[in-house]
Design an enzyme around this catalytic site. Structure first.
Site, PDB file in Angstrom:
ATOM      1  N   LYS A  79       4.138   2.022  -2.411  1.00  0.00           N
ATOM      2  CA  LYS A  79       4.561   3.227  -3.147  1.00  0.00           C
ATOM      3  C   LYS A  79       6.029   3.474  -2.778  1.00  0.00           C
ATOM      4  O   LYS A  79       6.889   3.767  -3.614  1.00  0.00           O
ATOM      5  CB  LYS A  79       3.710   4.444  -2.754  1.00  0.00           C
TER       6      LYS A  79
ATOM      7  N   HIS B 215      -7.721  -5.692   0.045  1.00  0.00           N
ATOM      8  CA  HIS B 215      -6.492  -4.911   0.236  1.00  0.00           C
ATOM      9  C   HIS B 215      -5.764  -5.442   1.473  1.00  0.00           C
ATOM     10  O   HIS B 215      -6.196  -5.189   2.603  1.00  0.00           O
ATOM     11  CB  HIS B 215      -6.930  -3.456   0.441  1.00  0.00           C
TER      12      HIS B 215
ATOM     13  N   SER C 254       0.820  -1.210   0.000  1.00  0.00           N
ATOM     14  CA  SER C 254       0.000   0.000   0.000  1.00  0.00           C
ATOM     15  C   SER C 254       0.855   1.261   0.000  1.00  0.00           C
ATOM     16  O   SER C 254       1.722   1.407  -0.842  1.00  0.00           O
ATOM     17  CB  SER C 254      -0.964  -0.070   1.189  1.00  0.00           C
TER      18      SER C 254
ATOM     19  N   TRP D 111     -10.032   0.576  -5.102  1.00  0.00           N
ATOM     20  CA  TRP D 111      -9.435   1.890  -4.783  1.00  0.00           C
ATOM     21  C   TRP D 111      -8.007   2.002  -5.341  1.00  0.00           C
ATOM     22  O   TRP D 111      -7.553   3.057  -5.747  1.00  0.00           O
ATOM     23  CB  TRP D 111      -9.459   2.064  -3.260  1.00  0.00           C
TER      24      TRP D 111
HETATM   25  C1  GCU Z   1      -5.348   4.783   1.837  1.00  0.00           C
HETATM   26  C2  GCU Z   1      -4.740   5.602   0.745  1.00  0.00           C
HETATM   27  C3  GCU Z   1      -3.912   4.746  -0.214  1.00  0.00           C
HETATM   28  C4  GCU Z   1      -2.926   3.905   0.570  1.00  0.00           C
HETATM   29  C5  GCU Z   1      -3.639   3.137   1.644  1.00  0.00           C
HETATM   30  C6  GCU Z   1      -2.730   2.358   2.586  1.00  0.00           C
HETATM   31  O1  GCU Z   1      -6.328   3.929   1.312  1.00  0.00           O
HETATM   32  O2  GCU Z   1      -5.784   6.275   0.078  1.00  0.00           O
HETATM   33  O3  GCU Z   1      -3.226   5.559  -1.131  1.00  0.00           O
HETATM   34  O4  GCU Z   1      -2.213   3.062  -0.293  1.00  0.00           O
HETATM   35  O5  GCU Z   1      -4.361   4.015   2.465  1.00  0.00           O
HETATM   36  O6  GCU Z   1      -1.566   2.696   2.740  1.00  0.00           O
HETATM   37  O7  GCU Z   1      -3.239   1.420   3.211  1.00  0.00           O
END
Ligand code: GCU
Length: 429
Positions: free
Chosen positions: A272, A409, A268, A359
């Site tokens: 990134k 997720h 997540s 998402w």
């Molecule tokens: C939120 C956010 C995402 C991210 C995620 C996470 O959903 O919008 O961009 O990747 O959190 O880190 O769990």
């Protein structure tokens, strides 16, 4: 932690979608486009060519990629998206072994707890690394390395890892501190035994110790070492990525670690981070990005799920301030995330998505992997194995790898099985 459109946006979303641009007028009101999670609603977009210089000239061979295009793309990602990482390895940095336990995980592993003192002192920015080394491996072991969300004690079922005392991101109203209640809470995401049984070590640290994940906290973590002031200075993702390189500095010192075979992992927001860290630091042999979505593996110009506007509103501190310029104006971005994936080339990269994680735009993550493929081909490094998105559960383990896990997720044993299979296939021998 999920964004959702306001009711107002939903009511007028369709009008906004077919308006003249991302902002369309409805009477007096300016309406933002609504959240798109249906394929037929994705507006047309076009992607910048990774193999064309900004001046339009083609990148004809591996040398032109290496010497010209790669540095050009790095500079654009620094300037527009993540900010520049201003420092390397601090001279004063020190590692302190806090504890070594030879018979961890029922004797299968040696467990280390190591303090990484970034500025050489305990009252400066620091992180505690939790390291498991496979006892069955006689020489140097390959490793998985990644940051965790809830603290080292949360990643393990072992009960003798202290509850950390540093700041912890928590839902509104809850204390920003860890407690016994979260011990082992993320053990499903950290499949230590599976990795150890397959001959891999694992190392992790908590990202909130590196820098608290809250807007305005740059002074309380590693970015205090070179405080961001300008529009293109490092954001929190840059800080976390930098700490992963420092963790690798430590791993390089350990006689039981094969630092040439370190697989960087992240989920997540930390997926990134793994991509940005892997792009910048070519010592990482393999890069894995799990469900990283917008600002990670998913294309920004493909409007589906989370957008630049969502990201920079909810998490302005993750990126450099300039990235906000592209909120609702993704078409103006001079780069897109397939080019970030391509910056890992020729090293193997693995992108994971989950079917229910709309998402994060699973298809946009696959399309980014696919669009990174020409760079791998140019470099003679193989490439992607599937031209259309693989079915859920099917491995696509070319040099540009992809896996779509059925479910939410998350990080599960199924993800780890793919990580290990991919690392077995692609790590240098
Ligand atoms: C939120 C956010 C995402 C991210 C995620 C996470 O959903 O919008 O961009 O990747 O959190 O880190 O769990």
């Amino acid at each position: 932690m999920r964004g959702s459109p306001g009711r107002f946006f939903v009511a007028f979303g369709v009008v906004a979608l077919f308006g003249s641009g991302p902002l369309a007028s409805v009477g007096e009101a300016q309406v933002k486009r609504t959240k798109i999670e249906e394929e037929r609603l994705v507006p047309p977009y076009s992607l910048p060519d990774p193999l064309k210089m900004e001046d339009g000239s083609p990148v004809a061979d591996a040398a032109a990629w290496r010497e010209k295009r790669r540095p050009e793309l790095m500079r654009i990602f620094e300037r527009e998206v993540y900010g520049r990482t201003p420092i390397g390895r601090p001279e004063a940095m020190r590692f302190e072994l806090i504890e070594e336990k030879a018979d961890a995980l029922d004797g299968k592993a040696t467990r280390l707890r190591v303090a990484v003192l970034f500025a050489g002192k305990a009252d400066g920015p620091k992180m505690e690394l939790l390291v498991y080394l496979p006892n069955a491996v006689k020489g140097k072991a390959p490793m998985f390395l990644g940051l965790n969300f809830q603290g080292n004690h949360a990643t393990s079922r072992e009960t003798d890892i202290p509850v950390p005392t540093h700041w912890m991101r928590a839902p509104k109203g809850s204390p920003n501190r860890a407690s016994e209640a979260t011990r082992g809470a993320a053990a499903g995401r950290w499949q230590y035994e599976y990795a150890i049984d397959h001959g891999y070590g694992v190392a992790t640290a908590c990202y909130n110790e590196v820098e608290p994940d809250e807007n305005g906290r740059a002074a309380d973590g590693v970015r205090s070492l070179a405080p961001p002031r300008g529009e293109s200075d490092w954001g929190a993702i840059g800080g976390w990525a930098w700490a992963l390189s420092r963790a690798l500095d430590y791993l390089e010192t350990h006689p039981r670690v094969d630092a040439r075979r370190v697989v960087l992992i992240g989920h997540s927001r930390l997926g990134k981070t793994s991509l940005w860290a892997g792009a910048q630091d070519e010592r990482f042999a393999v890069v894995v990005s799990n469900d990283s979505g917008a600002g990670g593996a998913a294309l920004s110009k493909r409007i589906f799920g989370e957008t630049v506007e969502n990201l920079t509103t909810a998490f302005p501190h993750w990126f450099c301030p300039r990235f906000k310029t592209y909120a609702d104006h993704e078409e103006k971005l001079p780069v897109d995330q397939h080019q970030l994936i391509a910056l890992v080339a020729p090293r193997p990269v693995l992108i994971h998505s989950a079917t229910e994680d709309l998402w994060a735009d699973p298809k946009g993550e696959f399309l980014a992997a696919l669009a990174a493929d020409p760079v791998y081909r140019l470099l003679g490094a193989g490439g992607i194995a599937h031209r259309t998105q693989p079915k859920p559960g099917e491995y696509s383990h070319g040099t540009v790898g992809y896996f779509l896990r059925p479910g939410k997720h998350d990080v599960t044993l199924e993800d780890w099985k793919s990580y290990v299979a991919f690392a077995d296939a692609h790590l240098p021998k």
